[in-house]
Scaffold this motif. Structure first.
Motif, PDB file in Angstrom:
ATOM      1  N   UNK A 169       0.853  -1.191  -0.033  1.00 51.32           N
ATOM      2  CA  UNK A 169      -0.146   0.088  -0.050  1.00 51.32           C
ATOM      3  C   UNK A 169       0.792   1.229   0.009  1.00 51.32           C
ATOM      4  N   UNK A 170       1.051   1.720  -1.339  1.00 50.79           N
ATOM      5  CA  UNK A 170       2.076   2.881  -1.180  1.00 50.79           C
ATOM      6  C   UNK A 170       1.216   4.066  -2.341  1.00 50.79           C
ATOM      7  N   UNK A 171       1.693   5.319  -1.894  1.00 54.06           N
ATOM      8  CA  UNK A 171       1.008   6.130  -2.556  1.00 54.06           C
ATOM      9  C   UNK A 171       2.097   7.362  -2.973  1.00 54.06           C
ATOM     10  N   UNK A 225      -5.269   0.882 -10.027  1.00 57.34           N
ATOM     11  CA  UNK A 225      -4.798   2.248  -9.517  1.00 57.34           C
ATOM     12  C   UNK A 225      -5.618   3.235  -9.672  1.00 57.34           C
ATOM     13  N   UNK A 226      -5.646   4.129  -8.684  1.00 54.36           N
ATOM     14  CA  UNK A 226      -6.254   5.448  -8.462  1.00 54.36           C
ATOM     15  C   UNK A 226      -5.369   6.592  -8.460  1.00 54.36           C
ATOM     16  N   UNK A 227      -5.725   7.374  -9.490  1.00 53.43           N
ATOM     17  CA  UNK A 227      -4.991   8.609  -9.887  1.00 53.43           C
ATOM     18  C   UNK A 227      -5.966   9.991  -9.852  1.00 53.43           C
ATOM     19  N   UNK A 228      -5.240  10.917  -9.055  1.00 57.05           N
ATOM     20  CA  UNK A 228      -6.029  12.070  -8.811  1.00 57.05           C
ATOM     21  C   UNK A 228      -5.136  13.214  -9.340  1.00 57.05           C
ATOM     22  N   UNK A 260      -9.585   7.322 -12.198  1.00 66.40           N
ATOM     23  CA  UNK A 260      -8.968   8.639 -12.410  1.00 66.40           C
ATOM     24  C   UNK A 260     -10.117   9.817 -12.080  1.00 66.40           C
ATOM     25  N   UNK A 261      -9.493  10.882 -11.395  1.00 66.21           N
ATOM     26  CA  UNK A 261     -10.363  11.982 -11.099  1.00 66.21           C
ATOM     27  C   UNK A 261      -9.566  13.173 -11.263  1.00 66.21           C
ATOM     28  N   UNK A 262     -10.094  14.237 -11.538  1.00 68.32           N
ATOM     29  CA  UNK A 262      -9.370  15.487 -12.165  1.00 68.32           C
ATOM     30  C   UNK A 262     -10.268  16.770 -11.355  1.00 68.32           C
ATOM     31  N   UNK A 284      -9.224  10.362  -2.245  1.00 70.52           N
ATOM     32  CA  UNK A 284      -9.779   9.677  -3.405  1.00 70.52           C
ATOM     33  C   UNK A 284      -8.830   8.315  -3.563  1.00 70.52           C
ATOM     34  N   UNK A 285      -7.492   8.531  -3.380  1.00 67.49           N
ATOM     35  CA  UNK A 285      -6.778   7.318  -3.686  1.00 67.49           C
ATOM     36  C   UNK A 285      -6.906   6.381  -2.648  1.00 67.49           C
ATOM     37  N   UNK A 286      -7.231   6.775  -1.334  1.00 64.39           N
ATOM     38  CA  UNK A 286      -7.412   5.604  -0.338  1.00 64.39           C
ATOM     39  C   UNK A 286      -8.664   4.910  -0.373  1.00 64.39           C
ATOM     40  N   UNK A 287      -9.625   5.619  -0.673  1.00 66.12           N
ATOM     41  CA  UNK A 287     -10.971   5.228  -1.240  1.00 66.12           C
ATOM     42  C   UNK A 287     -11.566   4.836   0.126  1.00 66.12           C
ATOM     43  N   UNK A 288     -11.813   5.655   1.208  1.00 68.70           N
ATOM     44  CA  UNK A 288     -12.187   5.156   2.344  1.00 68.70           C
ATOM     45  C   UNK A 288     -13.650   6.154   2.617  1.00 68.70           C
ATOM     46  N   UNK A 289     -14.403   6.487   1.505  1.00 68.71           N
ATOM     47  CA  UNK A 289     -15.489   7.339   1.641  1.00 68.71           C
ATOM     48  C   UNK A 289     -16.502   6.733   2.559  1.00 68.71           C
ATOM     49  N   UNK A 290     -17.396   7.482   3.229  1.00 68.70           N
ATOM     50  CA  UNK A 290     -18.294   6.890   4.006  1.00 68.70           C
ATOM     51  C   UNK A 290     -19.685   6.873   3.391  1.00 68.70           C
TER      52      UNK A 290
END
Length: 290
Positions: A169-171, A225-228, A260-262, A284-290
Motif C-alpha cells: 500500500x504505497x502512494x 490504480x487510483x490517480x488524482x 481517475x479523477x480531475x 480519493x486514492x485511499x478510497x475510504x468514502x463514508x
C-alpha cells in the motif's frame, strides 16, 4: 522516542521559494519555534544516483503504541517545501477517518547549501529538455529513471525494514515537477504505487512530454490504480491548457484498471492549490468514502 522537526512559527512549509527555511535573521530559541510532533529526519544515501538525501518522516500517533502494525506509506517529492504542509494535513484526515493512518516519507536533500530548485531538475525530469532555455542551464536534467530505480530498489526496502511500511500500500504525491515525476512513474512503472496524487504537474516539459507519451496509460495494470490530478485557476494559462489537454486525452482512452479523477481548484494558485489537491487526492486514492 520519535524525534521532532523544528520549524519557524511563520509557516513556510509549502512555498516554492526557499526563503524562510534558511533565513539567518529568524531566531531559533525555544520560545520562538513550533514543533511538529511524531516527526524525524533521516539521512539516506542512494548508491544508484550517488546522491545524499534527507528523509522527512511523519508517523501517525498510533505508531508507537502498535509495534507489530505495518502502515501504508505516502511518498512525497520536494519534501523541503511540501513536508510541513502534508504533515499538517495528514492528522486532520486521520481525525475525520477519511484515510487510514499512514507513514509520510518526504524526500529532500541532505546538504542545506544546495539550490533545491536546481537540484530537483535532475530527479524529477524524464529527459533533458530540448530548448534554448535548457541549453543555458548549468544543472543536470533527466535523472527520473535513476531516481525511480533508487526508490524501487533502495528506498522501498529501507522503509520496509526500518519503518514498518506496508509493501502492498504505497502512494506517490508531488506538485509541479514532482507531478511530472508522478506522470513519468505512472507511465513507466504504474504498479509501484497503488495511488498517485499530482498537483499542477509540469506537463509543459520538453514540448508537452506527458501529452506525447499519454498512450502509455493504455497498458493493463496488475492491480487497480487510483490517480488524482488537479490544476488551479491561477496557474499559468499555458499550464492549465496543457493539463486540461492531458485530462481530455485520459478521458478519451479509458482504462478499466485505472480509476481517475480531475479537479480544477478555483481561487488558488500553483502553490496554494496544493492544500486542496493533496487533501482531496489522498481521500480519493485511499478510497475510504463514508
Amino acid at each position: 522516542m520519535l524525534g521532532k522537526i523544528i520549524i519557524s512559527i511563520m509557516f513556510y512549509g509549502f512555498t516554492f521559494c526557499n526563503v524562510i527555511a534558511q533565513n539567518s535573521e529568524i531566531e531559533s530559541s525555544e520560545d520562538k519555534v513550533q514543533r511538529l510532533d511524531y516527526t524525524e529526519l533521516r539521512p539516506w544515501h542512494s548508491a544508484i544516483t550517488n546522491r545524499d538525501y534527507l528523509l522527512y518522516i511523519a508517523y501517525p500517533p498510533s505508531y508507537g503504541k502498535n509495534p507489530e502494525q505495518s502502515y501504508p506509506v505516502v511518498f512525497l517529492t520536494d519534501a523541503y517545501w511540501s513536508f510541513n504542509l502534508m504533515a499538517t494535513i495528514s492528522p486532520t484526515l486521520w481525525q475525520d477517518q477519511l484515510v487510514p493512518e499512514y507513514i509520510l516519507v518526504g524526500i529532500g536533500y541532505a546538504d542545506k547549501s544546495l539550490d533545491y530548485n536546481k537540484e530537483r531538475f535532475f530527479e524529477l525530469t524524464p529527459n533533458k529538455e530540448r530548448s534554448e532555455w535548457a541549453n543555458k542551464q548549468d544543472f543536470k536534467m533527466g535523472g527520473a529513471s535513476l531516481f525511480l530505480k533508487a526508490i524501487k530498489e533502495e528506498l522501498f526496502p529501507y522503509t520496509e525494514k526500518n519503518l514498518r511500511a506496508d509493501a502492498t500500500n504505497r502512494v506517490l504525491v508531488g506538485a509541479s515537477l514532482g507531478g511530472l515525476f508522478g506522470l513519468y512513474t505512472l507511465y513507466q512503472a504504474p504498479n509501484l504505487f497503488n495511488g498517485y496524487v499530482m498537483a499542477s504537474p509540469w506537463v509543459l516539459w520538453d514540448g508537452n512530454w506527458p501529452v506525447k507519451h499519454v498512450k502509455a496509460l493504455n497498458a493493463k495494470h496488475q492491480s487497480k490504480i487510483r490517480w488524482y490530478m488537479g490544476v488551479t485557476e491561477f496557474d499559468k494559462l499555458r499550464l492549465q491548457d496543457g493539463i486540461k489537454a492531458l485530462h481530455e486525452m485520459v478521458l478519451n482512452q479509458p482504462n478499466p484498471s485505472l480509476e481517475y479523477k480531475f479537479n480544477l481548484v478555483e481561487g488558488m494558485g500553483h502553490s496554494s492549490g496544493c492544500i486542496e489537491i493533496f487533501s482531496k487526492g489522498l481521500c480519493f486514492v485511499f478510497n475510504m468514502a463514508k
